[in-house]
Design a protein around this motif. Sequence first.
Motif, PDB file in Angstrom:
ATOM      1  N   ASP A 257      51.718  33.927  38.435  1.00  0.00           N
ATOM      2  CA  ASP A 257      51.962  35.346  38.669  1.00  0.00           C
ATOM      3  C   ASP A 257      51.390  35.704  40.047  1.00  0.00           C
ATOM      4  N   LEU A 258      52.276  35.703  41.049  1.00  0.00           N
ATOM      5  CA  LEU A 258      51.838  35.935  42.428  1.00  0.00           C
ATOM      6  C   LEU A 258      51.239  37.326  42.594  1.00  0.00           C
ATOM      7  N   ASP A 259      51.821  38.302  41.917  1.00  0.00           N
ATOM      8  CA  ASP A 259      51.278  39.668  42.018  1.00  0.00           C
ATOM      9  C   ASP A 259      49.853  39.740  41.480  1.00  0.00           C
ATOM     10  N   LEU A 260      49.585  38.970  40.412  1.00  0.00           N
ATOM     11  CA  LEU A 260      48.238  38.967  39.840  1.00  0.00           C
ATOM     12  C   LEU A 260      47.238  38.325  40.804  1.00  0.00           C
ATOM     13  N   LEU A 261      47.627  37.218  41.436  1.00  0.00           N
ATOM     14  CA  LEU A 261      46.730  36.623  42.446  1.00  0.00           C
ATOM     15  C   LEU A 261      46.433  37.627  43.544  1.00  0.00           C
ATOM     16  N   ARG A 262      47.476  38.288  44.047  1.00  0.00           N
ATOM     17  CA  ARG A 262      47.286  39.239  45.145  1.00  0.00           C
ATOM     18  C   ARG A 262      46.400  40.413  44.724  1.00  0.00           C
ATOM     19  N   ALA A 263      46.569  40.857  43.488  1.00  0.00           N
ATOM     20  CA  ALA A 263      45.731  41.951  42.979  1.00  0.00           C
ATOM     21  C   ALA A 263      44.285  41.481  42.820  1.00  0.00           C
ATOM     22  N   ASN A 264      44.090  40.244  42.365  1.00  0.00           N
ATOM     23  CA  ASN A 264      42.725  39.713  42.216  1.00  0.00           C
ATOM     24  C   ASN A 264      42.048  39.564  43.580  1.00  0.00           C
ATOM     25  N   ILE A 265      42.811  39.137  44.584  1.00  0.00           N
ATOM     26  CA  ILE A 265      42.259  39.057  45.942  1.00  0.00           C
ATOM     27  C   ILE A 265      41.865  40.461  46.410  1.00  0.00           C
ATOM     28  N   ALA A 266      42.774  41.420  46.225  1.00  0.00           N
ATOM     29  CA  ALA A 266      42.518  42.793  46.691  1.00  0.00           C
ATOM     30  C   ALA A 266      41.320  43.406  45.975  1.00  0.00           C
ATOM     31  N   ALA A 267      41.104  43.000  44.698  1.00  0.00           N
ATOM     32  CA  ALA A 267      39.965  43.538  43.948  1.00  0.00           C
ATOM     33  C   ALA A 267      38.651  43.053  44.545  1.00  0.00           C
ATOM     34  N   VAL A 268      38.639  41.806  45.025  1.00  0.00           N
ATOM     35  CA  VAL A 268      37.421  41.221  45.590  1.00  0.00           C
ATOM     36  C   VAL A 268      37.260  41.604  47.056  1.00  0.00           C
ATOM     37  N   ASN A 269      38.388  41.703  47.769  1.00  0.00           N
ATOM     38  CA  ASN A 269      38.338  41.960  49.212  1.00  0.00           C
ATOM     39  C   ASN A 269      39.543  42.776  49.640  1.00  0.00           C
ATOM     40  N   PRO A 270      39.464  44.106  49.483  1.00  0.00           N
ATOM     41  CA  PRO A 270      40.626  44.945  49.833  1.00  0.00           C
ATOM     42  C   PRO A 270      40.964  44.938  51.318  1.00  0.00           C
ATOM     43  N   GLN A 271      39.981  44.561  52.178  1.00  0.00           N
ATOM     44  CA  GLN A 271      40.225  44.574  53.627  1.00  0.00           C
ATOM     45  C   GLN A 271      40.977  43.333  54.123  1.00  0.00           C
ATOM     46  N   ALA A 272      40.923  42.254  53.371  1.00  0.00           N
ATOM     47  CA  ALA A 272      41.491  40.996  53.873  1.00  0.00           C
ATOM     48  C   ALA A 272      43.002  41.111  54.044  1.00  0.00           C
TER      49      ALA A 272
END
Lengths: 221, 221
Positions: free
Chosen positions: B180-195
């Motif tokens: 689930d690519l959207d879930l990976l992207r959301a998990n990244i954004a949760a940890v680092n919204p600036q990246a």
Amino acid sequence: MHRHHVSVVEGILDANDTIASSNRADFAAAAVTVVNLMSSPGAGKTTLLERLVPMLHGVALGVIEGDVQGSYDGDRIAALHVPVTQINTAAGFGGECHLDANMVRSALGGLPLEELDLLIVENVGNLVCPAEFRIGEHARAMVISITEGEDKPLKYPLMFHACDAIVINKLDLLAHLDFDLDLLRANIAAVNPQAEQFLVSARSGEGVAAWRDWLLTLLGC
Amino acid sequence: MHRHHVSVVEGILDANDTIASSNRADFAAAAVTVVNLMSSPGAGKTTLLERLVPMLHGVALGVIEGDVQGSYDGDRIAALHVPVTQINTAAGFGGECHLDANMVRSALGGLPLEELDLLIVENVGNLVCPAEFRIGEHARAMVISITEGEDKPLKYPLMFHACDAIVINKLDLLAHLDFDLDLLRANIAAVNPQAEQFLVSARSGEGVAAWRDWLLTLLGC
């Protein structure tokens, strides 16, 4: 002139090995066989365990999960009604990138050790440091996913050398990769000719029974 | 009664940060921009660099390769006529699972720093410790392969939090995974919204130009 006599202690164990020996004695007293399971992040250790559980008819499994933080893998295993203790290295262990004997010792009280036949310790995902720390285990196994490349045994030889069983995972993806399976197997054999190699797809379950049989042999089954 | 006056030094830098500052000064003097590139083993850092090289028209690239042992990645980059210095952590650095500022400093003499515009330091494959050691870099980037699972930002938050750019690799395999690519992207954004997130296939080259443009922005291009 008075000369002090200096006593020399040779072959001294380091603190980790001393604690690993205590763990090993507790495992012997409880008649439980312990396997240290290691890999890179995302190689498929937890999925492999999920596949293993329903194949262990009559063998009482317990799991220790090692992660820097969170209990994502522990929750997956607990959902299968397997006793699990989670170690978070970020909680009091400095965020370490591996489990050591002391961390494992701190987790043993949370498990019904006397009721278990097999305890699998899923280490922190890391191809370097976990191989440097004995935890009192009877055997070591690792998972290498074919998506990681054929060169990994040559680049991380300590890990491949330290393991008794090497589970080559994600075979279901072979047709979709530019990957030379024979080269990976030869690179593993070059670093560790004694290791048993298993070809599996934890996703489909293919080949997992052969690894299960290796575990049962450790138990004397 | 004589009282000793104790001078208190506050805000002292640790040895790594002190050496990282020296590296940073040398990078400034040579007008070279430095990126610390990190990932799990086998996520595709070297393949990404192989794809990047022909896209860097006019930008002088140098590479430092960090591995426990061997020069497999360094040889691949050198074959593209890019100046490379290999650091083996097993050779004098205790087999460390990461690069630190002192290791990078020891490698600088082997590179034509004055002639470079961009220096990429490919760190040892490891999702934990490399994020803990500044090397004097201007920016940090990481590669996460979609074969590693959606949960990695939550399990290895320090690494994801430390990076300015996160390259999501192996997109060519998306159709063959339960991912689930959207879930990976959301998990990244949760940890680092600036990246900044980049979707790439280093194998096909798709999406690599956007990451190249991010690097060029660091250079002020």
